[in-house]
Write a protein that holds these residues in place. Structure first.
Motif, short mmCIF file in Angstrom:
data_model
loop_
_atom_site.label_atom_id
_atom_site.label_comp_id
_atom_site.label_asym_id
_atom_site.label_seq_id
_atom_site.Cartn_x
_atom_site.Cartn_y
_atom_site.Cartn_z
N GLU A 187 -7.91 46.67 -73.15
CA GLU A 187 -8.71 45.55 -73.91
C GLU A 187 -9.59 44.66 -72.97
O GLU A 187 -10.75 44.33 -73.35
CB GLU A 187 -7.99 44.56 -74.72
CG GLU A 187 -7.06 45.21 -75.90
CD GLU A 187 -5.95 44.25 -76.46
OE1 GLU A 187 -6.04 42.90 -76.12
OE2 GLU A 187 -5.35 44.64 -77.26
N SER A 222 -12.83 46.98 -71.83
CA SER A 222 -13.94 47.13 -73.13
C SER A 222 -14.77 45.76 -73.33
O SER A 222 -15.76 45.90 -73.62
CB SER A 222 -13.40 47.48 -74.30
OG SER A 222 -12.01 46.23 -74.95
N SER A 278 -14.39 50.78 -76.79
CA SER A 278 -12.83 50.03 -77.25
C SER A 278 -11.85 50.62 -76.51
O SER A 278 -11.90 51.64 -75.78
CB SER A 278 -12.95 50.46 -78.89
OG SER A 278 -12.57 51.96 -78.81
#
Length: 293
Positions: A193, A196, A203
């Motif tokens: 996370e 990204s 993603s």
């Protein structure tokens, strides 16, 4: 001329090492004027220093997709950087007659914990063994760059390399010195996370290139990216499964998938005869079998 270095022990040490290897040749370009490096020290009291020309070093986020605009118009700058180094060291890169694939073995890193890998190819030895069996006509050479005697020796090897296979990061930064028509295969990492959002990956859970923005400045080589598909394709460098795949994991390469990148590239480079089975290749060498066109 005085160059003001950025603060930081590791950053300054790396700059000074590069300066001694090739930086002076680039800045002076053969002209007989002196260049001094000024190293800032925290909380130090400086007397006045007078110089004719001051070059402040700047850290540019050239590797982040979110800062792509900082790369606009810099392609010529990077290409001139390459040209000046090669000219200063007397190296003229050219693809070899027999294909040479060099694999970077990252056994040392200033960021690694003692005795551990850092962002390397985890199964390099077994991978090379498999490649040599699958492509016996191709020369595969494993290189630990920090163990070479000089920068000139490194450039000499790079200048006759058909394909360079390398982990991402600093160890891949010798890629620009490959010959025209050469190829660079880089390891992707698995995005989480944080990655990204910060590094412009699509993603979490997808394969992400660390420096694709930077590599776009070197059109004389083909860039190929070995994608990391899942956590099963990486190993933690220190045994701690913390999920920071970009910095704390090494890639486990699937040889079949890697072969799908390098074999077509070798064909494009004109090495088709070297990819034939050994018996047929020997027949071609003596002229008993005409190669397929």
């Amino acid at each position: 001329v005085a160059i003001l270095l950025p603060h930081g022990d590791k950053m300054t040490a790396n700059f000074v090492r590069m300066w001694n290897d090739f930086g002076r040749d680039i800045i002076t370009n053969g002209h007989p004027f002196s260049v001094d490096l000024l190293r800032p020290v925290p909380d130090a009291e400086y007397s006045t220093i007078c110089v004719e020309n001051l070059v402040p070093a700047q850290i540019t986020r050239a590797f982040l997709a979110s800062h792509r605009s900082q790369m606009w118009g810099q392609e010529r700058l990077y290409q001139n950087f390459r040209r000046r180094i090669l000219a200063a060291k007397g190296v003229e890169p050219k693809l070899p007659q027999r294909p040479l694939v060099v694999l970077s073995k990252k056994s040392h890193s200033i960021w690694a914990k003692q005795g551990k890998l850092h962002r390397a190819i985890a199964n390099l030895d077994s991978m090379v063994e498999d490649l040599r069996k699958l492509l016996p006509g191709v020369e595969f050479h494993v290189q630990e760059w920090h163990k070479m005697n000089s920068w000139e020796e490194q450039l000499g090897l790079l200048g006759r390399t058909s394909i360079l296979i390398s982990p991402a990061g600093g160890v891949s930064m010798n890629g620009p010195f490959l010959p025209e028509g050469g190829a660079l295969v880089l390891m992707d990492y698995l995005a989480n996370e944080k990655d990204s959002a910060m590094f412009g990956c699509n993603s979490p859970g997808e394969s992400c290139s660390m420096e694709a923005t930077f590599w776009s400045a070197f059109p004389h080589i083909t860039k190929l990216y070995y994608q990391t598909k899942s956590p099963s394709g990486v190993l933690p460098d220190d045994g701690n499964h913390d999920g920071h795949y970009r910095d704390n994991y090494s890639v486990v390469v699937n040889t079949t998938r890697l072969l799908g990148l390098i074999r077509p590239m070798l064909l494009r480079q004109g090495y088709g005869d070297y990819l034939a089975p050994p018996v047929e290749r020997r027949k071609r060498e003596v002229g008993t079998v005409r190669p397929h066109l």
